[in-house]
Scaffold this active site. Structure first.
Site, PDB file in Angstrom:
ATOM      1  N   ASN A  46      17.469  -0.770  42.449  1.00 13.51           N
ATOM      2  CA  ASN A  46      16.983  -2.029  41.891  1.00 13.51           C
ATOM      3  C   ASN A  46      17.242  -2.071  40.390  1.00 13.51           C
ATOM      4  O   ASN A  46      17.120  -1.059  39.698  1.00 13.51           O
ATOM      5  CB  ASN A  46      15.514  -2.299  42.240  1.00 13.51           C
ATOM      6  N   GLU A 104      16.113  -4.299  37.253  1.00 13.50           N
ATOM      7  CA  GLU A 104      15.188  -5.348  36.816  1.00 13.50           C
ATOM      8  C   GLU A 104      15.668  -5.958  35.499  1.00 13.50           C
ATOM      9  O   GLU A 104      16.592  -5.458  34.851  1.00 13.50           O
ATOM     10  CB  GLU A 104      13.779  -4.754  36.698  1.00 13.50           C
ATOM     11  N   ASN A 105      15.016  -7.047  35.147  1.00 18.14           N
ATOM     12  CA  ASN A 105      15.383  -7.774  33.939  1.00 18.14           C
ATOM     13  C   ASN A 105      14.124  -8.400  33.344  1.00 18.14           C
ATOM     14  O   ASN A 105      13.211  -8.773  34.097  1.00 18.14           O
ATOM     15  CB  ASN A 105      16.404  -8.874  34.311  1.00 18.14           C
ATOM     16  N   ALA A 106      14.106  -8.534  32.018  1.00 21.08           N
ATOM     17  CA  ALA A 106      12.954  -9.133  31.345  1.00 21.08           C
ATOM     18  C   ALA A 106      12.683 -10.537  31.888  1.00 21.08           C
ATOM     19  O   ALA A 106      11.530 -10.979  31.955  1.00 21.08           O
ATOM     20  CB  ALA A 106      13.186  -9.176  29.840  1.00 21.08           C
ATOM     21  N   CYS A 146      17.221  -6.381  43.902  1.00 25.67           N
ATOM     22  CA  CYS A 146      16.758  -5.244  44.693  1.00 25.67           C
ATOM     23  C   CYS A 146      17.898  -4.252  44.925  1.00 25.67           C
ATOM     24  O   CYS A 146      19.087  -4.600  44.810  1.00 25.67           O
ATOM     25  CB  CYS A 146      16.291  -5.731  46.059  1.00 25.67           C
ATOM     26  N   GLU A 178      18.904  -2.977  47.773  1.00 26.42           N
ATOM     27  CA  GLU A 178      19.738  -3.294  48.941  1.00 26.42           C
ATOM     28  C   GLU A 178      20.799  -4.330  48.583  1.00 26.42           C
ATOM     29  O   GLU A 178      21.939  -4.263  49.022  1.00 26.42           O
ATOM     30  CB  GLU A 178      18.876  -3.848  50.081  1.00 26.42           C
ATOM     31  N   CYS A 193      12.955  -6.124  51.571  1.00 28.85           N
ATOM     32  CA  CYS A 193      12.261  -7.413  51.459  1.00 28.85           C
ATOM     33  C   CYS A 193      13.005  -8.482  52.254  1.00 28.85           C
ATOM     34  O   CYS A 193      14.152  -8.278  52.688  1.00 28.85           O
ATOM     35  CB  CYS A 193      12.124  -7.813  49.990  1.00 28.85           C
TER      36      CYS A 193
END
Ligand code: THU
Length: 157
Positions: free
Chosen positions: A61, A63-65, A72, A74, A112
């Site tokens: 995964n 992520e970003n601000a 994700c 996957e 998810c």
């Protein structure tokens, strides 16, 4: 009126019960958790996709601000796999996750809904069921296909 039930066949396996290629796939997903970029959730997810060209593509995964811009594990794996090897068919998928306490989850990591939908597309392209391995600390759930994880998938418009 008619009622029906959709059931999902799940095989629960201990790590020892996995064959060599299954272990490799699960280990690749576990390794990938270390490359997650999850400074916001501190939840590190890893995925691995084995292709029919012999390559196993990992993903984690990212992520970003701007939260929704992150993705994700996957989806990072399946989009990269298809972007890099557009001719290759998916053979198997594994997912693992490390919780905020830094330990692999006891319960098998479950993709998810959005990832299920994304993975379905590649199962479709593969033309056959693509097994999904959901890894937990001491047990792995094997599902026969992505479709089994997503009844009533959206496929047509
Ligand atoms: N996450 C995944 O990578 N895969 C899933 O199937 C569920 C959630 C990530 C997204 C986010 O970076 C973090 O886990 C917490 O939701």
């Amino acid at each position: 009126m008619k009622e029906f039930t959709i059931s999902v066949p799940v095989t629960e396996l201990s790590y020892d019960e996995l064959n060599e290629s299954e272990r490799e796939l699960v280990e690749t997903a576990r390794e990938a958790t270390k490359r997650a970029y999850a400074p916001y959730s501190h939840f590190n997810v890893g995925a691995a996709i084995r292709l029919d060209n012999g390559v196993t593509v990992p993903g984690s995964n990212q992520e970003n601000a701007a939260f929704p811009s992150g993705t994700c594990a996957e989806r990072s794996a399946c989009y990269y796999a298809h972007a890099r090897y557009p001719e290759a068919k998916f053979e198997a998928i594994a997912v693992a996750a490390v919780g905020t306490d830094g330990r692999e989850l006891d319960e098998p990591a479950s993709p998810c809904g959005a990832c299920r939908q994304a993975l379905m597309e590649y199962e479709h392209l593969a033309g056959h069921p693509v097994p999904v391995y959901m890894a937990g600390k001491d047990k792995v759930y094997r599902l026969p296909s992505v479709a089994s994880l997503l009844p009533f998938v959206f496929e047509e418009f």
